[in-house]
Motif scaffolding. Structure first.
Motif, PDB file in Angstrom:
ATOM      1  N   ALA A  13      29.534  43.372  28.481  1.00  0.00           N
ATOM      2  CA  ALA A  13      29.819  42.533  27.326  1.00  0.00           C
ATOM      3  C   ALA A  13      30.900  41.576  28.276  1.00  0.00           C
ATOM      4  CB  ALA A  13      30.808  43.027  26.532  1.00  0.00           C
ATOM      5  N   ASN A  14      31.367  41.828  29.027  1.00  0.00           N
ATOM      6  CA  ASN A  14      32.239  40.961  29.867  1.00  0.00           C
ATOM      7  C   ASN A  14      31.190  39.888  30.774  1.00  0.00           C
ATOM      8  OD1 ASN A  14      33.495  40.059  32.846  1.00  0.00           O
ATOM      9  ND2 ASN A  14      35.369  40.697  31.566  1.00  0.00           N
ATOM     10  N   THR A  15      30.125  40.574  31.038  1.00  0.00           N
ATOM     11  CA  THR A  15      29.124  39.625  31.822  1.00  0.00           C
ATOM     12  C   THR A  15      28.511  38.365  30.919  1.00  0.00           C
ATOM     13  OG1 THR A  15      28.804  41.065  33.602  1.00  0.00           O
ATOM     14  CG2 THR A  15      27.164  39.488  33.298  1.00  0.00           C
ATOM     15  N   VAL A  16      28.216  38.915  29.718  1.00  0.00           N
ATOM     16  CA  VAL A  16      27.649  38.108  28.676  1.00  0.00           C
ATOM     17  C   VAL A  16      28.728  37.094  28.370  1.00  0.00           C
ATOM     18  CG1 VAL A  16      27.085  37.889  26.159  1.00  0.00           C
ATOM     19  CG2 VAL A  16      26.185  39.855  27.756  1.00  0.00           C
ATOM     20  N   LEU A  18      31.163  36.085  30.327  1.00  0.00           N
ATOM     21  CA  LEU A  18      31.192  35.114  31.445  1.00  0.00           C
ATOM     22  C   LEU A  18      30.008  34.160  31.640  1.00  0.00           C
ATOM     23  CD1 LEU A  18      32.636  34.647  34.375  1.00  0.00           C
ATOM     24  CD2 LEU A  18      30.691  36.201  35.221  1.00  0.00           C
ATOM     25  N   VAL A  19      28.929  34.455  31.444  1.00  0.00           N
ATOM     26  CA  VAL A  19      27.610  33.539  31.464  1.00  0.00           C
ATOM     27  C   VAL A  19      27.713  32.727  30.254  1.00  0.00           C
ATOM     28  CG1 VAL A  19      25.257  33.482  31.297  1.00  0.00           C
ATOM     29  CG2 VAL A  19      26.360  35.298  32.624  1.00  0.00           C
ATOM     30  N   ALA A  20      28.222  33.067  28.990  1.00  0.00           N
ATOM     31  CA  ALA A  20      28.192  32.496  27.786  1.00  0.00           C
ATOM     32  C   ALA A  20      29.170  30.977  28.160  1.00  0.00           C
ATOM     33  CB  ALA A  20      28.528  33.179  26.653  1.00  0.00           C
ATOM     34  N   GLY A  21      30.357  31.571  28.762  1.00  0.00           N
ATOM     35  CA  GLY A  21      31.413  30.395  29.224  1.00  0.00           C
ATOM     36  C   GLY A  21      30.862  29.613  30.083  1.00  0.00           C
ATOM     37  N   ALA A  22      30.271  29.945  30.956  1.00  0.00           N
ATOM     38  CA  ALA A  22      29.875  29.011  32.126  1.00  0.00           C
ATOM     39  C   ALA A  22      28.525  28.204  31.875  1.00  0.00           C
ATOM     40  CB  ALA A  22      29.417  29.769  33.325  1.00  0.00           C
ATOM     41  N   LEU A  23      27.673  28.664  30.908  1.00  0.00           N
ATOM     42  CA  LEU A  23      26.760  27.754  30.597  1.00  0.00           C
ATOM     43  C   LEU A  23      26.997  26.975  29.292  1.00  0.00           C
ATOM     44  CD1 LEU A  23      23.608  30.402  31.007  1.00  0.00           C
ATOM     45  CD2 LEU A  23      24.521  28.379  32.473  1.00  0.00           C
ATOM     46  N   GLY A  24      28.196  27.563  28.781  1.00  0.00           N
ATOM     47  CA  GLY A  24      28.278  26.641  27.123  1.00  0.00           C
ATOM     48  C   GLY A  24      28.816  25.392  27.514  1.00  0.00           C
ATOM     49  N   GLY A  25      29.258  25.014  28.773  1.00  0.00           N
ATOM     50  CA  GLY A  25      29.654  23.755  28.867  1.00  0.00           C
ATOM     51  C   GLY A  25      31.408  23.562  28.676  1.00  0.00           C
ATOM     52  N   GLY A  26      31.962  24.623  28.761  1.00  0.00           N
ATOM     53  CA  GLY A  26      33.520  24.427  28.523  1.00  0.00           C
ATOM     54  C   GLY A  26      34.093  23.577  29.564  1.00  0.00           C
ATOM     55  N   SER A  27      33.501  23.526  30.704  1.00  0.00           N
ATOM     56  CA  SER A  27      34.125  22.916  31.924  1.00  0.00           C
ATOM     57  C   SER A  27      32.926  21.735  32.401  1.00  0.00           C
ATOM     58  CB  SER A  27      34.410  23.638  32.964  1.00  0.00           C
ATOM     59  OG  SER A  27      33.272  24.422  33.384  1.00  0.00           O
ATOM     60  N   ALA A  28      32.427  20.969  31.373  1.00  0.00           N
ATOM     61  CA  ALA A  28      31.549  20.114  31.362  1.00  0.00           C
ATOM     62  C   ALA A  28      31.947  19.108  32.633  1.00  0.00           C
ATOM     63  CB  ALA A  28      30.974  19.494  30.437  1.00  0.00           C
ATOM     64  N   ARG A  38      27.950  31.810  43.405  1.00  0.00           N
ATOM     65  CA  ARG A  38      27.157  31.289  42.413  1.00  0.00           C
ATOM     66  C   ARG A  38      27.189  32.263  41.232  1.00  0.00           C
ATOM     67  NH1 ARG A  38      24.326  27.196  44.058  1.00  0.00           N
ATOM     68  NH2 ARG A  38      23.700  26.752  46.121  1.00  0.00           N
ATOM     69  N   LEU A  39      26.737  31.789  39.908  1.00  0.00           N
ATOM     70  CA  LEU A  39      26.789  32.345  38.532  1.00  0.00           C
ATOM     71  C   LEU A  39      26.148  33.702  38.936  1.00  0.00           C
ATOM     72  CD1 LEU A  39      28.062  32.696  35.882  1.00  0.00           C
ATOM     73  CD2 LEU A  39      25.876  31.426  35.214  1.00  0.00           C
ATOM     74  N   TRP A  40      24.976  33.694  39.244  1.00  0.00           N
ATOM     75  CA  TRP A  40      24.087  34.915  39.381  1.00  0.00           C
ATOM     76  C   TRP A  40      24.878  35.894  40.057  1.00  0.00           C
ATOM     77  CZ3 TRP A  40      21.859  37.191  43.673  1.00  0.00           C
ATOM     78  CH2 TRP A  40      21.653  36.370  44.807  1.00  0.00           C
ATOM     79  N   ILE A  41      25.484  35.726  41.226  1.00  0.00           N
ATOM     80  CA  ILE A  41      26.156  36.826  41.924  1.00  0.00           C
ATOM     81  C   ILE A  41      27.444  37.244  41.099  1.00  0.00           C
ATOM     82  CG2 ILE A  41      27.608  37.038  44.020  1.00  0.00           C
ATOM     83  CD1 ILE A  41      25.701  35.083  45.666  1.00  0.00           C
ATOM     84  N   ARG A  42      28.045  36.476  40.407  1.00  0.00           N
ATOM     85  CA  ARG A  42      29.210  36.711  39.613  1.00  0.00           C
ATOM     86  C   ARG A  42      28.792  37.479  38.495  1.00  0.00           C
ATOM     87  NH1 ARG A  42      32.066  31.385  38.064  1.00  0.00           N
ATOM     88  NH2 ARG A  42      30.099  30.443  38.628  1.00  0.00           N
ATOM     89  N   ALA A  43      27.445  37.397  38.016  1.00  0.00           N
ATOM     90  CA  ALA A  43      27.104  38.077  36.825  1.00  0.00           C
ATOM     91  C   ALA A  43      26.479  39.308  37.264  1.00  0.00           C
ATOM     92  CB  ALA A  43      26.139  37.369  36.153  1.00  0.00           C
ATOM     93  N   GLY A  44      25.688  39.357  38.578  1.00  0.00           N
ATOM     94  CA  GLY A  44      24.963  40.563  38.998  1.00  0.00           C
ATOM     95  C   GLY A  44      25.864  41.779  39.768  1.00  0.00           C
ATOM     96  N   ILE A  45      27.162  41.599  40.136  1.00  0.00           N
ATOM     97  CA  ILE A  45      27.919  42.376  40.540  1.00  0.00           C
ATOM     98  C   ILE A  45      28.307  43.412  39.396  1.00  0.00           C
ATOM     99  CG2 ILE A  45      29.993  43.073  41.841  1.00  0.00           C
ATOM    100  CD1 ILE A  45      29.450  40.537  43.725  1.00  0.00           C
ATOM    101  N   PRO A  46      29.212  42.857  38.346  1.00  0.00           N
ATOM    102  CA  PRO A  46      29.305  43.789  37.455  1.00  0.00           C
ATOM    103  C   PRO A  46      28.262  44.509  36.749  1.00  0.00           C
ATOM    104  CG  PRO A  46      30.274  41.594  37.149  1.00  0.00           C
ATOM    105  CD  PRO A  46      29.444  41.448  38.249  1.00  0.00           C
ATOM    106  N   LEU A  47      27.183  43.972  36.704  1.00  0.00           N
ATOM    107  CA  LEU A  47      26.034  44.495  36.278  1.00  0.00           C
ATOM    108  C   LEU A  47      25.648  45.874  37.084  1.00  0.00           C
ATOM    109  CD1 LEU A  47      23.850  41.575  34.583  1.00  0.00           C
ATOM    110  CD2 LEU A  47      25.203  43.205  33.410  1.00  0.00           C
ATOM    111  N   ALA A  48      25.531  45.436  38.089  1.00  0.00           N
ATOM    112  CA  ALA A  48      25.134  46.551  38.987  1.00  0.00           C
ATOM    113  C   ALA A  48      26.048  47.721  39.203  1.00  0.00           C
ATOM    114  CB  ALA A  48      24.947  45.961  40.873  1.00  0.00           C
TER     115      ALA A  48
END
Length: 117
Positions: A13-16, A18-28, A38-48
């Motif tokens: 849930a935390n990874t979801v 994180l990714v939603a916030g990063a892709l949602g354009g909160g910091s456009a 990179r985002l895939w590393i920041r998302a991949g580590i908690p998923l692993a």
């Protein structure tokens, strides 16, 4: 569902969030700093780690505790600095507070479950 599987679900849930916030354009318009992975590393580590917890691996518990405690410390420091800089005020502040709050809540809940179980 065991406690470790519940923590695994929290990490997913935390990874979801994180990714939603990063892709949602909160910091456009703001580029990622060079030191931030990179985002895939920041998302991949908690998923692993979540996969390790789900399957009952001992190493995953240690990594999850370390990761959760470290992220809580990071959130406290970063939120203080961001609040001083006005990040949580002005246009779009509500969504930024919600995003930060959800991230903090999932890390804190995971840490509490890991240490209580």
């Amino acid at each position: 569902m065991t406690t470790m599987q519940a923590v695994a679900m929290l990490l997913v849930a935390n990874t979801v969030v994180l990714v939603a916030g990063a892709l949602g354009g909160g910091s456009a318009g703001v580029e990622r700093p060079a030191w931030l992975p990179r985002l895939w590393i920041r998302a991949g580590i908690p998923l692993a780690v979540a996969a390790g917890l789900w399957f009952g691996q001992k190493w995953a518990w240690w990594l999850a505790v370390t990761m959760s405690a470290g992220m809580m410390a990071w959130i406290v420091v970063a939120s203080f600095v961001l609040a001083l800089g006005g990040f949580f005020t002005g246009d779009g502040a509500g969504i930024r507070v919600l995003h930060s709050g959800l991230l903090a809540a999932t890390w804190l809940a995971a840490l509490v479950l890991l240490l209580s179980g």
